[in-house]
Scaffold this active site. Structure first.
Site, PDB file in Angstrom:
ATOM      1  N   LEU A   1       4.343   6.882 -13.937  1.00 42.81           N
ATOM      2  CA  LEU A   1       5.030   5.588 -13.975  1.00 42.81           C
ATOM      3  C   LEU A   1       6.273   5.678 -13.103  1.00 42.81           C
ATOM      4  CD1 LEU A   1       4.959   4.474 -17.732  1.00 42.81           C
ATOM      5  CD2 LEU A   1       3.907   3.281 -15.808  1.00 42.81           C
ATOM      6  N   ASP A   2       6.547   4.626 -12.333  1.00 38.95           N
ATOM      7  CA  ASP A   2       7.768   4.583 -11.530  1.00 38.95           C
ATOM      8  C   ASP A   2       8.990   4.607 -12.443  1.00 38.95           C
ATOM      9  OD1 ASP A   2       6.326   4.457  -9.201  1.00 38.95           O
ATOM     10  OD2 ASP A   2       6.456   2.276  -9.008  1.00 38.95           O
ATOM     11  N   PRO A   3      10.144   5.076 -11.927  1.00 36.58           N
ATOM     12  CA  PRO A   3      11.356   5.139 -12.765  1.00 36.58           C
ATOM     13  C   PRO A   3      11.744   3.806 -13.390  1.00 36.58           C
ATOM     14  CG  PRO A   3      11.670   6.419 -10.772  1.00 36.58           C
ATOM     15  CD  PRO A   3      10.351   5.720 -10.617  1.00 36.58           C
TER      16      PRO A   3
END
Length: 293
Positions: free
Chosen positions: A37-39
């Protein structure tokens, strides 16, 4: 300890940040995750602990679900609100316009991966190239959008809910929807609501895990075979168990299974999960992956 725990990943944490926390909490280096998952994204991040890490690359349910916020009238280099923003001449559209455009993106479609992604081309991450101001050509890839619904829209900001295949970029989907509307669009929020067959309701927060004692952590771990429940189950007797664990191929005709050739099976003995197997062309039960009991 061996098993799977689902974390509701907070914003500003990378998936590796979560893994690092779990290594400290579970006191083991053997920790993996079920999908980056992206930040800026939140939501379901399955964490595989101990011997369960052997399942990271082979779990069958790779489809995912997301809830994504968007804003019309903007575009950005990262396709989300956190990038360099460019305002569009046409800023709004009606809910009817959006609904009509969404229909084009349901089903099997092609999607060009964004430059700001961890996808590698010629051994280099696209995001590393993008940060250097380098843009390279990317080939469109097939994805499947099995559900795409508009659940909120006020003329500028809205929310979509998406069920999709692995490898789908929601911010690119939103960007492409904005292009189709002629308004431009950026993603403003993203929450993964389902991954590896697990949902948000099964997730714990990082703070909960940090504060839990060892007994509680152990009770929160789900068995590794929970990700393989779609496969048929087969029970071995004591002799068959010993042969299976020693890598011996078993005569499938002697086993109580009608599984088609090539289809994976969950293998048990005395109720304990031993691993995965499949029936080969010679009608033999062959071990695919064994797991610690």
């Amino acid at each position: 300890m061996n098993g799977i725990i689902c974390i509701n990943k907070p914003q500003e944490f990378t998936s590796f940040d979560v893994v690092a926390v779990m290594r400290r909490c579970f006191k083991t280096k053997k920790v993996g995750h079920g999908g980056t998952l992206d930040p800026m994204a939140t939501g379901v991040l399955p964490i595989f602990v101990g011997g369960a890490t052997k399942a990271v690359d082979i779990f069958p349910d790779t489809d995912k679900s997301y809830r994504g916020g968007f804003r019309l009238g903007l575009t950005s280099d990262t396709q989300d609100i956190w990038g360099k923003l460019i305002e569009s001449d046409k800023k709004t559209a009606s809910a009817e316009d959006v609904e009509a455009v969404l229909a084009r993106f349901r089903g099997d479609i092609m999607q060009i991966p964004p430059m700001y992604s961890a996808l590698k081309i010629n051994g280099q991450k696209l995001c590393d190239l993008a940060r250097q101001g380098i843009e390279v050509e990317r080939e469109a890839r097939p994805i499947t959008i099995s559900r795409l619904e508009l659940t909120h829209f006020d003329g500028t900001d809205g929310i979509i809910e998406v069920d999709c295949s692995s490898g789908t970029y929601i911010r690119t989907l939103i960007h492409d929807i904005g292009e189709a509307l002629g308004t431009g669009a950026v993603m403003t929020s993203l929450c993964r609501t389902r991954a590896c067959g697990f949902s948000l309701s099964q997730c714990h927060t990082i703070d909960e895990v940090r504060e839990a004692d060892e007994e509680t952590l152990s009770s929160w771990l789900m068995p590794v075979d929970s990700v393989f429940e779609k496969y048929l189950r087969i029970e071995l007797d004591e002799v068959q168990q010993r042969l299976y664990l020693n890598g011996v191929r078993l005569d499938a005709a002697r086993l109580a299974t009608s599984a088609p050739k090539g289809e994976k099976l969950r293998v048990y003995a005395d109720g304990a999960f031993l691993g995965l197997a499949e029936v080969n062309d010679e009608n033999e039960l062959v071990s695919v992956k064994r797991f610690p009991t």
